[in-house]
Design a protein around this motif. Sequence first.
Motif, PDB file in Angstrom:
ATOM      1  N   ASP A 136      56.131  11.226  76.054  1.00  0.00           N
ATOM      2  CA  ASP A 136      54.719  11.160  76.948  1.00  0.00           C
ATOM      3  C   ASP A 136      53.620  12.448  76.248  1.00  0.00           C
ATOM      4  OD1 ASP A 136      56.144  10.206  79.979  1.00  0.00           O
ATOM      5  OD2 ASP A 136      57.491  11.296  78.077  1.00  0.00           O
ATOM      6  N   ASP A 165      54.912   6.181  76.871  1.00  0.00           N
ATOM      7  CA  ASP A 165      53.684   7.184  77.505  1.00  0.00           C
ATOM      8  C   ASP A 165      52.680   7.656  76.264  1.00  0.00           C
ATOM      9  OD1 ASP A 165      54.339   6.346  80.014  1.00  0.00           O
ATOM     10  OD2 ASP A 165      54.137   8.238  80.420  1.00  0.00           O
ATOM     11  N   ASN A 223      54.668   3.449  81.555  1.00  0.00           N
ATOM     12  CA  ASN A 223      53.547   2.761  82.320  1.00  0.00           C
ATOM     13  C   ASN A 223      52.403   3.070  81.203  1.00  0.00           C
ATOM     14  OD1 ASN A 223      54.194   5.392  83.064  1.00  0.00           O
ATOM     15  ND2 ASN A 223      52.356   5.965  84.467  1.00  0.00           N
ATOM     16  N   HIS A 224      52.187   4.438  80.301  1.00  0.00           N
ATOM     17  CA  HIS A 224      50.750   4.918  79.666  1.00  0.00           C
ATOM     18  C   HIS A 224      50.263   3.389  78.283  1.00  0.00           C
ATOM     19  CE1 HIS A 224      48.972   7.615  82.201  1.00  0.00           C
ATOM     20  NE2 HIS A 224      50.350   8.046  82.503  1.00  0.00           N
ATOM     21  N   HIS A 384      62.036   4.396  79.796  1.00  0.00           N
ATOM     22  CA  HIS A 384      60.778   5.477  79.949  1.00  0.00           C
ATOM     23  C   HIS A 384      60.908   5.565  81.626  1.00  0.00           C
ATOM     24  CE1 HIS A 384      56.995   7.332  79.960  1.00  0.00           C
ATOM     25  NE2 HIS A 384      56.966   6.514  81.045  1.00  0.00           N
TER      26      HIS A 384
HETATM   27 FE   FE2 Z   1      54.987   7.542  82.114  1.00  0.00          FE
END
Ligand code: FE2
Length: 566
Positions: A136, A165, A223-224, A384
């Motif tokens: 992240d 991320d 997700n990123h 993640h």
């Molecule tokens: Fe995330």
Amino acid sequence: MSDSPQLLTDPFLQLPTETGVRVVWFTEFVGSRHIVTYGENLNFTAVASTIKLSHTREDERSKVGKQTGEGEIYEKIAIRDIWRHEAEVTGLTPGKRVPYRVTSVREDGESASSDVFTLAASPPAGMPLKILLTSDHQLMPMTPANLQKVAETVQRVDAVFFVGDLVNVPDRASEWFDDNRGVAFFPCLQGRANGEITKNGIKTVYTGGQLIQHAPIFPALGNHEVMGRFSMLTELRSQFSNPFPLMVSEQIYDKNAQALNPNNDPEMRRTWLKNHSFNTDTYEEIFTLPSTSPGGERYYAITLGDVRLVVPFIACVWRIPTLGENAKGKYREREQDFDKPLEWGYGQHIFEPIKKGSTQYNWLEQELNSPEFKNAKYKIVMFHHPAHTLGENIVPAFTDPVQKIERNLDGKIESISYEYPKHEDYIIRDVLPLLESAGVQLVLFGHCHLWNRFVSDSGMHFLESSNVGNSYGAFIGEARRNNIPIAYQEEYVATGDPNGLEPVVPTIAPLIDENGHLLPYIASNDITVFSIFDTATGTISSYRFDTTKGGEVIKFDEFKLKESKI
Ligand SMILES: [Fe+2]
């Protein structure tokens, strides 16, 4: 081409084998020759192969070059030309580190070289390793400080496990390479960041750490790393927020197949579906990862010294939790979209199925039964989406959204909502029992931007060490998660770990709240945290650094993995 050429990044290491490793770097020119020279006197040469990144772009919101305000240079979205070079260095002696340097020759004959770094083949079993556990980064303000402190504390890490991320919008080139705020992905992990933090009126510039020039990085998809429906018209952030469920795209394709693809060309079908759902192309082009699973590079497993690392793709689109009429959210569609199914968000949908019986689940089950896994001293799984956390993003459950459409007597849609049955959380229901029975010792995840950890009854550890660049909070005691839906059918848990474990209070130096209570987490925009796995002892140590105070890094937690069942 009159200026002298420059490399866009330093080189970094990928996919070590028993006697080799790959070296990867980027330029903004195609060039005529790209090489790695290596060995004690740099007298060996490996020639790189080159590809052009297919999706990297900039837009009016990019912070790149002299563009600091919106649209100053890029008035609209545009392709950014970037070439990736990869050379495989072979013939290495396991366990022996050697110097290397990369050189790119431009079309006009001018060349650019990196500094000299070191590389090594995959470490043999028994070799002690220090591995950075991180996630992240996302160009967050404290990321350069964090990685600078990693480099100062550990000197040289042997590998980086990165639980997703990496950036915010993966097709925005500058987020990887040269965001002008100095916090892009590669500069942070290569000690070339220029991240300025002002705390208590004092400005400090952090450079990140020179880590991945010397150590391979193993990322997981978050997700990123996923871009939504492709366009050369809309800005990048909105494309990132616009993934569409593959299954719905397939239904649309099937209805219109004759018009869309009259010759039934499978490649055309594949491209159409990808452009109308989501893709991880930029991530897959940037990294070289094992690609033998049914998901290719999207999920994989690798052995590194005594560690078997298994990396499933467990992530879903992030959508806002609010319930107002304009929320294209986790729990509802926007009122204005009720009659426009192509505009629906379909809730927090999962990118790669992982439920029992899915292709990925079957692969995971098979991997956990492989000799490589069974014989490993350390069995680690990283993905993640969190399994246990005090963070926000664990709610709702990790399951396929159940759509509910209510209509009035005329058949007009009055509401579209989504529920997430908690007892059908695929991580809890399907994945964790597999990991428990296979003797996994450590499960790593990210996504909520905090540090906390848990232990199951059997002694399987869970660690989220994602308070790297910022925090999204911890929800325990009086602190309730925001926008928990009320009057919905399913249970949405406002405080604590929804999946029933108590967080572990750090063993060495926990933070203390204003009432003198020991905090079982760190969720801070001032204190940055990192964790190191030391395979010599089987311990994971976590460190914190307070950017408001500077001074020493403090080791605040340490735990040891249970003995492996080999
Ligand atoms: Fe995330």
